[in-house]
Design an enzyme around this catalytic site. Structure first.
Site, PDB file in Angstrom:
ATOM      1  CB  ALA A  64      -0.901  -0.017   1.229  1.00  0.00           C
ATOM      2  N   GLY A 109       0.693  -5.049   0.916  1.00  0.00           N
ATOM      3  CA  GLY A 109      -0.520  -5.147   0.110  1.00  0.00           C
ATOM      4  C   GLY A 109      -0.287  -5.852  -1.225  1.00  0.00           C
ATOM      5  CD  GLU A 112      -2.087  -7.477   3.188  1.00  0.00           C
ATOM      6  OE1 GLU A 112      -1.706  -6.357   2.798  1.00  0.00           O
ATOM      7  OE2 GLU A 112      -2.643  -7.656   4.277  1.00  0.00           O
ATOM      8  CD  GLU A 132       1.899  -5.459   5.809  1.00  0.00           C
ATOM      9  OE1 GLU A 132       2.734  -6.343   6.073  1.00  0.00           O
ATOM     10  OE2 GLU A 132       1.122  -5.541   4.842  1.00  0.00           O
TER      11      GLU A 132
END
Ligand code: CO8
Length: 258
Positions: A64, A109, A112, A132
């Site tokens: 992200a 992300g 993910e 993260e």
């Protein structure tokens, strides 16, 4: 809709969605998530397989967008996580198979979104990780759920607590990816896999996907009963008649998605 960060290309019945934000190694900001949302919500009926990849030689998706998340308060963080997870859920729930063609970094992300796909095929330069906790957050686009399901709780906890990156060969060993290919051969392998899927009965593939996804969290009795319902439903399709008829008459099946 005109996309700023997605390139869409169709090769026969295969749609290739390339995430393209080269300045940030294809990191996912809100606009990119909205574009992905729009793209997966508007897959034409003739498309039988969706391929998701990243632009450039180096990165699939580097996570992200950290610059966008840096100033979030709790509510904004919750909402961003919720939105990203809902978009990835749409990918997982598409009635057609989705292949992640992982051409480089698949971090946070990026890992993910790959895990929301049905099949993960990696180039040998791919790097995976859930870094993260190094940033003071946790995987918030469903990573704690899907990574543990895919590679087991022990390995998921190792990767998430340490935030360490792993290379493609280790990702293959732990079952995070299905195959690893030299970088310049990866897309050909992805397209070959896609074409094998396209040749099969579309409804049967869709039923198989639903059965596998839906029985994931069920106990054995429920899961097997669910499979039996989809199995029975296949016999209400014209493609089942065509597939079996073609076999018995020693000819190639011509499936109509009916
Ligand atoms: N976000 C924003 N910008 C990024 C990101 C990112 N995730 N990754 C790379 N970039 C940018 C860099 O800042 C750099 O920009 P600039 O040229 O302006 O300085 C450019 O991309 C190129 O990156 P590098 O110079 O760092 O390239 P390197 O080859 O040296 O390193 C790496 C590549 C290893 C990928 C490195 O860039 C890196 O570590 N990136 C961050 C990876 C990361 O931590 N990803 C996880 C992010 S968090 C996340 O995904 C959480 C998901 C759940 C969200 C829940 C919401 C609440």
């Amino acid at each position: 809709m005109e996309y700023t960060f997605l390139k869409i290309a169709d090769e026969g019945a295969v749609r290739i969605m390339t995430i393209s934000a080269p300045k940030s190694l294809n990191a996912l900001n809100r606009t990119i998530l909205e574009e992905i949302d729009h793209c997966v919500s508007n897959i034409p009926e003739n498309v039988r397989v969706l391929v998701i990849t990243g632009d450039g030689e180096k990165s699939f998706v580097a996570g992200a967008d950290i610059s966008q998340m840096a100033g979030f308060n709790e509510e904004e963080g919750t909402r961003f996580g919720e939105y990203g997870a809902s978009v990835f859920r749409k990918i997982e729930d598409l009635p057609i198979p989705v292949i992640a063609a992982i051409n480089g970094f698949a971090l946070g992300g990026g890992c993910e979104i790959a895990m929301a796909c049905d099949i993960r095929i990696a180039a040998d330069n791919a790097v995976f990780g859930q870094p993260e906790v190094k940033l003071g957050i946790i995987p918030g686009f469903s990573g704690t759920y899907r990574l543990a399901k895919l590679v087991g709780q022990g390995m998921a906890k190792d990767l998430i607590y340490t935030g360490r990156n792993i290379k493609a060969d280790e990702a293959l060993r732990i079952g995070l990816v299905n195959a690893v290919l030299p970088h310049d051969e990866m897309m050909a392998y992805v397209m070959k896999t896609a074409s094998m899927i396209v040749a099969n009965a579309p409804r049967a593939v869709a039923f198989a996907k639903r059965a596998i996804n839906e029985n994931y969290d069920m106990d054995r009795a429920e899961g097997l009963a669910l499979e039996n319902r989809y199995f029975g439903a296949c016999f209400a399709t014209e493609d089942q008649k065509e597939g079996m008829n073609a076999f018995l008459n020693k000819r190639k099946a011509e499936f109509q998605n009916k």
